[in-house]
Design a protein around this motif. Structure first.
Motif, PDB file in Angstrom:
ATOM      1  N   VAL A 247       0.869  -1.475   0.470  1.00  0.00           N
ATOM      2  CA  VAL A 247      -0.471  -0.077   0.182  1.00  0.00           C
ATOM      3  C   VAL A 247       0.592   1.456   0.090  1.00  0.00           C
ATOM      4  O   VAL A 247       0.862   2.353  -0.333  1.00  0.00           O
ATOM      5  CB  VAL A 247      -0.745  -0.171   1.495  1.00  0.00           C
ATOM      6  CG1 VAL A 247      -1.304   1.565   1.560  1.00  0.00           C
ATOM      7  CG2 VAL A 247      -2.019  -1.234   1.273  1.00  0.00           C
TER       8      VAL A 247
ATOM      9  N   ASN B 163       2.749   3.196  -7.512  1.00  0.00           N
ATOM     10  CA  ASN B 163       1.938   5.051  -7.742  1.00  0.00           C
ATOM     11  C   ASN B 163       0.372   4.545  -6.943  1.00  0.00           C
ATOM     12  O   ASN B 163       0.228   3.866  -7.660  1.00  0.00           O
ATOM     13  CB  ASN B 163       1.599   5.162  -8.773  1.00  0.00           C
ATOM     14  CG  ASN B 163       0.937   6.524  -9.600  1.00  0.00           C
ATOM     15  OD1 ASN B 163      -0.291   6.931  -8.521  1.00  0.00           O
ATOM     16  ND2 ASN B 163       1.383   7.463 -10.602  1.00  0.00           N
ATOM     17  N   VAL B 164      -0.277   5.321  -6.080  1.00  0.00           N
ATOM     18  CA  VAL B 164      -1.551   5.211  -6.260  1.00  0.00           C
ATOM     19  C   VAL B 164      -2.410   5.461  -6.897  1.00  0.00           C
ATOM     20  O   VAL B 164      -3.125   4.514  -6.977  1.00  0.00           O
ATOM     21  CB  VAL B 164      -1.575   6.435  -4.517  1.00  0.00           C
ATOM     22  CG1 VAL B 164      -3.570   5.654  -4.680  1.00  0.00           C
ATOM     23  CG2 VAL B 164      -0.585   5.836  -3.748  1.00  0.00           C
ATOM     24  N   LEU B 165      -2.536   6.183  -7.847  1.00  0.00           N
ATOM     25  CA  LEU B 165      -3.308   5.795  -9.468  1.00  0.00           C
ATOM     26  C   LEU B 165      -3.008   5.140  -9.763  1.00  0.00           C
ATOM     27  O   LEU B 165      -4.132   4.386  -9.534  1.00  0.00           O
ATOM     28  CB  LEU B 165      -3.008   8.286  -9.549  1.00  0.00           C
ATOM     29  CG  LEU B 165      -3.932   7.807 -10.734  1.00  0.00           C
ATOM     30  CD1 LEU B 165      -5.272   7.890 -10.516  1.00  0.00           C
ATOM     31  CD2 LEU B 165      -3.631   9.133 -12.013  1.00  0.00           C
ATOM     32  N   ASP B 166      -1.892   4.542  -9.818  1.00  0.00           N
ATOM     33  CA  ASP B 166      -2.043   3.907 -11.140  1.00  0.00           C
ATOM     34  C   ASP B 166      -1.820   2.331 -10.594  1.00  0.00           C
ATOM     35  O   ASP B 166      -3.258   1.281 -10.871  1.00  0.00           O
ATOM     36  CB  ASP B 166      -0.331   3.360 -11.362  1.00  0.00           C
ATOM     37  CG  ASP B 166      -0.030   4.635 -12.595  1.00  0.00           C
ATOM     38  OD1 ASP B 166      -0.714   5.402 -12.834  1.00  0.00           O
ATOM     39  OD2 ASP B 166       1.525   4.774 -12.470  1.00  0.00           O
ATOM     40  N   ARG B 167      -2.102   1.745  -9.326  1.00  0.00           N
ATOM     41  CA  ARG B 167      -2.570   1.020  -8.723  1.00  0.00           C
ATOM     42  C   ARG B 167      -4.168   0.465  -8.959  1.00  0.00           C
ATOM     43  O   ARG B 167      -4.651  -0.487  -8.864  1.00  0.00           O
ATOM     44  CB  ARG B 167      -1.729   0.755  -7.705  1.00  0.00           C
ATOM     45  CG  ARG B 167      -2.294  -1.091  -7.056  1.00  0.00           C
ATOM     46  CD  ARG B 167      -1.277  -0.890  -5.024  1.00  0.00           C
ATOM     47  NE  ARG B 167      -1.741   0.548  -4.085  1.00  0.00           N
ATOM     48  CZ  ARG B 167      -0.769   0.867  -3.901  1.00  0.00           C
ATOM     49  NH1 ARG B 167       0.427   1.124  -4.190  1.00  0.00           N
ATOM     50  NH2 ARG B 167      -1.003   1.685  -3.263  1.00  0.00           N
ATOM     51  N   THR B 168      -4.677   2.186  -8.494  1.00  0.00           N
ATOM     52  CA  THR B 168      -6.016   1.815  -8.609  1.00  0.00           C
ATOM     53  C   THR B 168      -7.071   1.697  -9.590  1.00  0.00           C
ATOM     54  O   THR B 168      -7.696   0.645  -9.900  1.00  0.00           O
ATOM     55  CB  THR B 168      -6.189   3.389  -7.637  1.00  0.00           C
ATOM     56  OG1 THR B 168      -6.086   3.702  -6.924  1.00  0.00           O
ATOM     57  CG2 THR B 168      -7.954   3.599  -7.623  1.00  0.00           C
ATOM     58  N   ILE B 169      -5.942   1.950 -10.499  1.00  0.00           N
ATOM     59  CA  ILE B 169      -6.830   1.943 -11.926  1.00  0.00           C
ATOM     60  C   ILE B 169      -6.576   0.858 -12.798  1.00  0.00           C
ATOM     61  O   ILE B 169      -7.407  -0.393 -12.859  1.00  0.00           O
ATOM     62  CB  ILE B 169      -5.477   3.587 -12.903  1.00  0.00           C
ATOM     63  CG1 ILE B 169      -6.219   5.126 -12.720  1.00  0.00           C
ATOM     64  CG2 ILE B 169      -6.203   2.500 -14.215  1.00  0.00           C
ATOM     65  CD1 ILE B 169      -5.671   5.944 -13.361  1.00  0.00           C
ATOM     66  N   LYS B 170      -5.603   0.220 -12.575  1.00  0.00           N
ATOM     67  CA  LYS B 170      -5.088  -1.399 -12.700  1.00  0.00           C
ATOM     68  C   LYS B 170      -6.626  -2.088 -11.989  1.00  0.00           C
ATOM     69  O   LYS B 170      -7.001  -2.918 -12.812  1.00  0.00           O
ATOM     70  CB  LYS B 170      -3.481  -1.363 -11.965  1.00  0.00           C
ATOM     71  CG  LYS B 170      -3.717  -3.083 -13.079  1.00  0.00           C
ATOM     72  CD  LYS B 170      -2.081  -3.262 -12.269  1.00  0.00           C
ATOM     73  CE  LYS B 170      -1.789  -4.941 -12.550  1.00  0.00           C
ATOM     74  NZ  LYS B 170      -0.138  -5.255 -12.048  1.00  0.00           N
ATOM     75  N   ASN B 171      -6.196  -1.895 -10.838  1.00  0.00           N
ATOM     76  CA  ASN B 171      -7.153  -2.515  -9.956  1.00  0.00           C
ATOM     77  C   ASN B 171      -8.839  -2.748 -10.115  1.00  0.00           C
ATOM     78  O   ASN B 171      -9.595  -3.291 -10.623  1.00  0.00           O
ATOM     79  CB  ASN B 171      -6.843  -2.230  -8.074  1.00  0.00           C
ATOM     80  CG  ASN B 171      -6.175  -2.770  -8.072  1.00  0.00           C
ATOM     81  OD1 ASN B 171      -5.320  -3.453  -8.687  1.00  0.00           O
ATOM     82  ND2 ASN B 171      -6.078  -2.333  -6.678  1.00  0.00           N
ATOM     83  N   ALA B 172      -8.990  -1.080 -10.617  1.00  0.00           N
ATOM     84  CA  ALA B 172     -10.500  -1.708 -11.217  1.00  0.00           C
ATOM     85  C   ALA B 172     -10.446  -2.523 -12.571  1.00  0.00           C
ATOM     86  O   ALA B 172     -11.640  -1.251 -12.938  1.00  0.00           O
ATOM     87  CB  ALA B 172     -10.501   0.328 -11.743  1.00  0.00           C
TER      88      ALA B 172
ATOM     89  N   TYR C  45      -9.380  -0.908 -15.925  1.00  0.00           N
ATOM     90  CA  TYR C  45      -9.382   0.549 -17.047  1.00  0.00           C
ATOM     91  C   TYR C  45      -8.015   0.106 -17.757  1.00  0.00           C
ATOM     92  O   TYR C  45      -7.487  -0.613 -17.418  1.00  0.00           O
ATOM     93  CB  TYR C  45      -9.261   1.680 -16.306  1.00  0.00           C
ATOM     94  CG  TYR C  45      -9.016   3.072 -17.044  1.00  0.00           C
ATOM     95  CD1 TYR C  45      -9.839   3.315 -18.069  1.00  0.00           C
ATOM     96  CD2 TYR C  45      -8.172   3.168 -17.474  1.00  0.00           C
ATOM     97  CE1 TYR C  45      -9.698   3.545 -18.767  1.00  0.00           C
ATOM     98  CE2 TYR C  45      -7.518   3.770 -18.233  1.00  0.00           C
ATOM     99  CZ  TYR C  45      -8.553   4.717 -19.450  1.00  0.00           C
ATOM    100  OH  TYR C  45      -8.841   5.078 -20.404  1.00  0.00           O
TER     101      TYR C  45
END
Length: 113
Positions: A27, A31-40, A42
């Motif tokens: 955690v 990069n938090v944004l990259d990880r969030t996008i990947k988990n979503a 997208y």
């Protein structure tokens, strides 16, 4: 509910999973944004186009191995080249690709994998 909605949220006695425990290394790194996008799940549009071109090229290579009309193949190549132009307009500059030709389709599929 009072006007102090933030205070109300803090004062609740809800126990959340992992509350009070340290955050994991995963955690905190990257990069938090990259990880969030990947988990979503997208996928950028240029990557989706790349996958579509690769799949269509695979079909053309199968058609080349069987006797088929060259008009149909040329029409399919023209449609793929429209996608290649769109791909080139969306992807990063170093990743741009050449247009597909019927003669070179077998060798060009390697650059789309």
């Amino acid at each position: 509910m009072s006007r102090d909605w933030l205070g109300d949220m803090i004062n609740r006695d809800e126990k959340l999973k992992g509350m009070g425990k340290p955050l994991s290394r995963e955690v905190l790194e990257g990069n938090v944004l990259d990880r969030t996008i990947k988990n979503a799940g997208y996928v950028p549009q240029w990557i989706a186009i790349q996958q579509d071109v690769r799949d269509r090229l695979g079909k053309i290579i199968l058609l080349l191995e069987t006797p088929s009309e060259t008009d149909q193949l040329n029409q399919e190549i023209a449609e793929i080249n429209i996608l290649v132009k769109k791909y080139n307009s969306l992807c990063p500059t170093p990743m741009q690709k050449m247009l597909i030709s019927l003669d070179q389709a077998k060798s060009q599929i390697k650059s789309w994998e």
